[in-house]
Design a protein around this motif. Structure first.
Motif, PDB file in Angstrom:
ATOM      1  N   GLN A  76       0.834  -1.194   0.000  1.00 40.82           N
ATOM      2  CA  GLN A  76       0.000   0.000   0.000  1.00 40.82           C
ATOM      3  C   GLN A  76       0.873   1.251   0.000  1.00 40.82           C
ATOM      4  N   VAL A  77       0.562   2.158  -0.907  1.00 41.53           N
ATOM      5  CA  VAL A  77       1.338   3.383  -1.060  1.00 41.53           C
ATOM      6  C   VAL A  77       0.382   4.566  -1.118  1.00 41.53           C
ATOM      7  N   GLY A  78       0.683   5.603  -0.356  1.00 35.32           N
ATOM      8  CA  GLY A  78      -0.065   6.847  -0.427  1.00 35.32           C
ATOM      9  C   GLY A  78       0.761   7.885  -1.157  1.00 35.32           C
ATOM     10  N   VAL A  79       0.195   8.492  -2.179  1.00 31.61           N
ATOM     11  CA  VAL A  79       0.954   9.435  -3.000  1.00 31.61           C
ATOM     12  C   VAL A  79      -0.017  10.427  -3.618  1.00 31.61           C
ATOM     13  N   SER A  80       0.430  11.658  -3.812  1.00 26.34           N
ATOM     14  CA  SER A  80      -0.440  12.649  -4.443  1.00 26.34           C
ATOM     15  C   SER A  80      -0.644  12.286  -5.910  1.00 26.34           C
ATOM     16  N   ALA A  81      -1.801  12.618  -6.428  1.00 26.92           N
ATOM     17  CA  ALA A  81      -2.123  12.274  -7.816  1.00 26.92           C
ATOM     18  C   ALA A  81      -1.165  12.938  -8.784  1.00 26.92           C
ATOM     19  N   GLU A  82      -0.756  14.175  -8.495  1.00 27.27           N
ATOM     20  CA  GLU A  82       0.146  14.868  -9.407  1.00 27.27           C
ATOM     21  C   GLU A  82       1.523  14.206  -9.436  1.00 27.27           C
ATOM     22  N   THR A  83       1.984  13.707  -8.299  1.00 26.64           N
ATOM     23  CA  THR A  83       3.257  12.970  -8.291  1.00 26.64           C
ATOM     24  C   THR A  83       3.120  11.690  -9.093  1.00 26.64           C
ATOM     25  N   LEU A  84       2.003  11.013  -8.927  1.00 24.21           N
ATOM     26  CA  LEU A  84       1.788   9.769  -9.657  1.00 24.21           C
ATOM     27  C   LEU A  84       1.758  10.019 -11.162  1.00 24.21           C
ATOM     28  N   GLN A 133       6.731   3.039  -9.986  1.00 22.96           N
ATOM     29  CA  GLN A 133       6.981   1.653 -10.370  1.00 22.96           C
ATOM     30  C   GLN A 133       5.981   0.716  -9.710  1.00 22.96           C
ATOM     31  N   ILE A 134       5.727   0.924  -8.424  1.00 22.33           N
ATOM     32  CA  ILE A 134       4.759   0.092  -7.714  1.00 22.33           C
ATOM     33  C   ILE A 134       3.365   0.274  -8.310  1.00 22.33           C
ATOM     34  N   ALA A 135       3.077   1.499  -8.793  1.00 24.11           N
ATOM     35  CA  ALA A 135       1.731   1.827  -9.266  1.00 24.11           C
ATOM     36  C   ALA A 135       1.419   1.297 -10.656  1.00 24.11           C
ATOM     37  N   ARG A 136       2.412   0.836 -11.383  1.00 21.78           N
ATOM     38  CA  ARG A 136       2.191   0.550 -12.800  1.00 21.78           C
ATOM     39  C   ARG A 136       1.082  -0.462 -13.047  1.00 21.78           C
ATOM     40  N   HIS A 137       0.946  -1.438 -12.167  1.00 22.58           N
ATOM     41  CA  HIS A 137      -0.095  -2.456 -12.360  1.00 22.58           C
ATOM     42  C   HIS A 137      -0.975  -2.544 -11.110  1.00 22.58           C
ATOM     43  N   ALA A 138      -1.173  -1.400 -10.466  1.00 25.75           N
ATOM     44  CA  ALA A 138      -1.908  -1.390  -9.209  1.00 25.75           C
ATOM     45  C   ALA A 138      -3.395  -1.143  -9.424  1.00 25.75           C
ATOM     46  N   LEU A 172       8.845  10.216 -15.688  1.00 25.77           N
ATOM     47  CA  LEU A 172      10.219   9.805 -15.927  1.00 25.77           C
ATOM     48  C   LEU A 172      10.322   8.366 -16.414  1.00 25.77           C
ATOM     49  N   ILE A 173       9.264   7.560 -16.213  1.00 26.04           N
ATOM     50  CA  ILE A 173       9.293   6.169 -16.633  1.00 26.04           C
ATOM     51  C   ILE A 173       8.095   5.900 -17.524  1.00 26.04           C
ATOM     52  N   ASP A 174       8.159   4.798 -18.260  1.00 25.73           N
ATOM     53  CA  ASP A 174       7.002   4.375 -19.054  1.00 25.73           C
ATOM     54  C   ASP A 174       5.852   4.135 -18.091  1.00 25.73           C
ATOM     55  N   PRO A 175       4.790   4.913 -18.145  1.00 28.39           N
ATOM     56  CA  PRO A 175       3.822   4.873 -17.065  1.00 28.39           C
ATOM     57  C   PRO A 175       2.977   3.620 -17.013  1.00 28.39           C
ATOM     58  N   GLY A 176       2.751   2.965 -18.122  1.00 28.11           N
ATOM     59  CA  GLY A 176       1.862   1.827 -18.096  1.00 28.11           C
ATOM     60  C   GLY A 176       0.416   2.270 -18.035  1.00 28.11           C
ATOM     61  N   PRO A 177      -0.527   1.351 -18.133  1.00 28.04           N
ATOM     62  CA  PRO A 177      -1.948   1.720 -18.199  1.00 28.04           C
ATOM     63  C   PRO A 177      -2.446   2.427 -16.951  1.00 28.04           C
ATOM     64  N   ALA A 178      -1.922   2.047 -15.774  1.00 34.58           N
ATOM     65  CA  ALA A 178      -2.438   2.650 -14.548  1.00 34.58           C
ATOM     66  C   ALA A 178      -2.104   4.129 -14.474  1.00 34.58           C
ATOM     67  N   LEU A 179      -0.857   4.479 -14.780  1.00 32.21           N
ATOM     68  CA  LEU A 179      -0.476   5.880 -14.701  1.00 32.21           C
ATOM     69  C   LEU A 179      -1.104   6.693 -15.823  1.00 32.21           C
ATOM     70  N   VAL A 210      -3.916   8.743  -3.403  1.00 32.14           N
ATOM     71  CA  VAL A 210      -4.140   7.486  -4.084  1.00 32.14           C
ATOM     72  C   VAL A 210      -3.475   6.400  -3.272  1.00 32.14           C
ATOM     73  N   VAL A 211      -4.224   5.407  -2.869  1.00 31.37           N
ATOM     74  CA  VAL A 211      -3.674   4.293  -2.129  1.00 31.37           C
ATOM     75  C   VAL A 211      -3.541   3.132  -3.087  1.00 31.37           C
ATOM     76  N   LEU A 212      -2.386   2.520  -3.139  1.00 29.06           N
ATOM     77  CA  LEU A 212      -2.073   1.609  -4.228  1.00 29.06           C
ATOM     78  C   LEU A 212      -1.748   0.213  -3.761  1.00 29.06           C
ATOM     79  N   PRO A 213      -2.712  -0.630  -3.512  1.00 29.69           N
ATOM     80  CA  PRO A 213      -2.399  -2.028  -3.302  1.00 29.69           C
ATOM     81  C   PRO A 213      -2.139  -2.684  -4.654  1.00 29.69           C
ATOM     82  N   SER A 214      -1.352  -3.763  -4.658  1.00 35.07           N
ATOM     83  CA  SER A 214      -1.043  -4.386  -5.938  1.00 35.07           C
ATOM     84  C   SER A 214      -1.766  -5.718  -6.102  1.00 35.07           C
ATOM     85  N   ARG A 215      -2.922  -5.869  -5.485  1.00 38.16           N
ATOM     86  CA  ARG A 215      -3.784  -6.998  -5.798  1.00 38.16           C
ATOM     87  C   ARG A 215      -5.232  -6.530  -5.723  1.00 38.16           C
ATOM     88  N   ASP A 216      -6.148  -7.398  -6.054  1.00 45.60           N
ATOM     89  CA  ASP A 216      -7.515  -6.941  -6.267  1.00 45.60           C
ATOM     90  C   ASP A 216      -8.164  -6.376  -5.006  1.00 45.60           C
TER      91      ASP A 216
END
Length: 474
Positions: free
Chosen positions: A236-244, A267-272, A423-430, A463-469
């Motif tokens: 679980q990660v808490g982060v501002s939407a603009e940072t994400l 990186q953690i958020a990419r598939h979260a 800075l990174i390839d954001p993936g679908p989540a970002l 945004v709280v980011l768990p990496s499972r359903d």
């Protein structure tokens, strides 16, 4: 002089614990919990963690009740705190008869030996003096086994474990075997790095290392065995939407760990999976909100916001993540007449671990001398029986709604207010989060944000980011 002062400090901690325990027992607090808040009081006074204060109290009680020769040498300054701890921790399961035999000897020996040698020598003496009792001492020590993860420096973690001797050696030998047999000699990692990666491979279910030599014909990767897909644990990660979205580089909060850099959060958020929480709660029908406030258990949305804002237990010196805490009513909930006070609302809920939940409940009963005062801005003032006062602030809110935006950094390491590309390839989540920013922020707002970092972020959300359903916001 330093060692004698350390001995006096430890003795004072033990005295305070006994005093608080006696006071609370007289007021009807249960024997199992009476006095446990002394560690919180000590932590507030000398700015140490709860665990450190607990350990110091335990040492002080042991010196008073079991390790008399060690106490005398410690008080006289002939041995210091690390040596006193070494003796106490090694003799913790020794019988009274065994203590009488070896404790005076080891106290004298410790005056001329470093702590690690004191431990090794004392273990040998215990085996020589009472070989038959070693099995009982071993079983008692094995009952205290545990695994713990704490934050280290620069985005790393320290994994600490106490295991049965055979089990610990089995873990290490398995890691050594994987590090030496599953990668070829051209793998760029050191042996220590491969062992560390092997431990993660065992945990995530893949069960094996992949050689990083870069050769497609590497024999260690051509074994014919299919590597299982790594399981994604709940993180679980808490982060501002603009940072994400890459508009800022403010740090994020990894639950149970602490601050992490923006790049790692992305990186953690990419598939979260996401739980988006704004700085003001979503509007709810008045009737629904009023009915929910009269129920003891909070609505899922309210619970998520409280955990996200607080981040950790709100007691001073306690780092228990909010996901593992109780949602405690700051003003008591009236189970008989809920409309009389103590509503189940965001403003009246706070995160407290079970231990500090008990502290506040006992304080509400007037049985431990503490005062816990809650202010409208979610700060909590803790006043100890000895007159100390510490005010804690919501840990999560600092990360979720940063007041000082940090502009994104280019690859060359130079801040550039005009660069808003992640800075990174954001993936679908970002990508989805970036779309969200563009939906809720007008072009004028985005342009003003890029031109001047002095303004507050246009989108105020967490945004709280768990990496499972299963989404379990902290």
């Amino acid at each position: 002089m330093i060692a004698a002062a350390q001995a006096e400090e430890i003795e004072l901690m033990a005295q305070l614990y006994r005093l608080r325990r006696a006071q609370q027992l007289a007021l009807g607090v249960g024997a199992l919990y009476a006095g446990e808040d002394a560690a919180t009081e000590i932590g507030m006074a000398i700015k140490v963690s709860q665990r450190s204060a607990d350990g110091s109290i335990a040492l002080g009680l042991g010196l008073d009740e079991r390790y008399r020769a060690t106490r005398e040498a410690f008080a006289a300054g002939r041995i210091d705190l690390p040596r006193a701890r070494a003796i106490s921790e090694t003799l913790v399961n020794a019988s009274a008869e065994l203590l009488a035999t070896v404790e005076p000897r080891i106290a004298a020996y410790a005056e001329h030996a470093e702590p690690q040698r004191v431990r090794r020598t004392l273990r040998r003496w215990l085996l020589e003096a009472d070989p038959a009792g070693q099995a009982a001492r071993r079983k008692s020590a094995e009952a205290d086994r545990y695994v713990k993860v704490t934050a280290a420096e620069n985005g790393t973690a320290l994994l600490e474990a106490v295991l049965p001797a055979a089990g610990g050696q089995a873990v290490y030998e398995r890691l050594r075997e994987m590090a030496s047999t599953q990668c070829c000699g051209q793998d760029p990692r050191t042996t220590g790095q491969r062992r560390a990666d092997a431990l993660v491979a065992l945990a995530d279910g893949t069960g094996r290392l992949t050689c990083r030599c870069g050769h497609g014909t590497c024999p260690r990767n051509q074994s014919g065995e299919s590597t299982p897909t790594a399981r994604k644990a709940l993180v679980q990660v808490g982060v501002s939407a603009e940072t994400l979205a890459g508009l800022q580089d403010n740090p994020a909060l990894l639950a149970g760990f602490g601050a992490i850099d923006a790049d790692l959060a992305r990186q953690i958020a990419r598939h979260a999976h996401f739980d988006v929480i704004t700085d003001t709660d979503r509007p709810t029908a008045d009737a629904d909100a009023a009915a929910a406030a009269l129920r003891y258990r909070p609505r899922a949305r309210v619970a998520a916001r409280v955990r996200a804002l607080d981040g950790t237990c709100r007691a001073p010196g306690c780092s228990v993540p909010a996901a593992a805490t109780d949602l405690d009513h700051q003003d008591r909930f009236d189970h008989t007449h809920p409309e009389s006070g103590g509503p189940t609302t965001e403003a009246n809920l706070g995160c407290r671990c079970r231990r500090h939940h008990r502290l506040k409940t006992i304080a509400d009963n007037g049985s431990n001398g503490w005062q816990i005062i809650h202010h409208p801005d979610r700060t909590v003032e803790w006043r100890s029986p000895s007159g100390g006062s510490v005010t804690t602030t919501p840990e999560g809110a600092r990360f979720l709604f940063p007041r000082l935006p940090i502009p994104p950094v280019t690859a060359a390491g130079v801040p550039d207010a005009a660069v808003v590309t992640p800075l990174i390839d954001p993936g679908p989540a970002l990508n989805a989060m970036t779309e969200l920013v563009h939906v809720y922020c007008t072009p004028t707002q985005r342009r003003r944000h890029n031109q001047s970092r002095r303004h507050q972020p246009a989108l105020r959300s967490v945004v709280v980011l768990p990496s499972r359903d299963t989404v379990l916001p902290f």
